[in-house]
Design an enzyme around this catalytic site. Sequence first.
Site: not given
Length: 308
Positions: A191, A240, A236-238
């Site tokens: 991420t 991905c 931008l974690h989620d």
Amino acid sequence: MSRPILIDCDPGTDDAIALWLALGSPELDLQLVTVSGGNAGLDRTLANASAILSLAGSEVPVVPGADRPLMGRFTGDVRVHAADGLAGVPLPRGRPPAPGLAADAIRTALRGAGPEELTLIGIAPATNLALALATEPALASRVREIVLMTGAWGEGNWTPAAEFNAASDPEALSVLLMAGVPVTLVTLELTAQALVTPERISAIRARGGGACLRAACDILATTPPSRRLGGAGHPLHDPCAIAWLVAPALFSTRPAAVLVEGGSGPGRGRTHVDRWGRTSADPNAAVAETLDADGFFALLGERLARLP
Ligand code: RIB
Ligand code: CA
């Protein structure tokens, strides 16, 4: 044929973008959203999930779940998500949640599925998914893949040792890693390549779109730059985890044996990711390693622009 999925989330600014990405992607058939505490209290994450789906005109059921991990309690990161969980970006109130509890709803969905039919996406502490599979292990045969935004092979973002979702409920993450189901991990190292910058926000906003795209850009603009990543932007974690299912060609992965540290010491929640086969443990996950970041943000903008 679109791929049937369930998403377990704790909205959460990046969870919001992930849910909208899933709703804007015809490759995915979102059948259920379950919610836990984490980024904010369950009351807030549940209201946020309903508001996020309603803004997109979605009638996918939203079911509440765990307000605490298997052991201990959740503590959120108000610096990123603020007390309301969406960094202060107001959304119209959503529909009321569906009755029941997340673990029961997940099990009901799995019971109604065929062999290896459903993909479970976890972008929150793994409590709800673990409760569902631990209490009825045979349902693992109905799961095609578990995709988790969790963990890190390097430094954490919640403690020096651990990433937030893994740190929030390491015992639950261990349950999923031992469930005998294909697991794909999207860690902090992946991420970190999805770095949100003002230029990338502007490019998405320039697409026009509707209320979801505008709210997504407002949310993206509120998150502070990451000190851990040198301040150039924030990861931008989620989304991905969603993009892995929509456009796997944007990623590379490597099989690895992954162990989660429990206990009460400074290493609690650390994911030990053996990418180089240094232990005798057999790989139990595919770990995403590289991302085509420009391709990811182009996909995100294109799919957000499809939403109302
Ligand atoms: O470490 C990032 C993860 O923790 C994301 O899922 C974010 O929403 C927070 O829950
Ligand atoms: Ca999350």
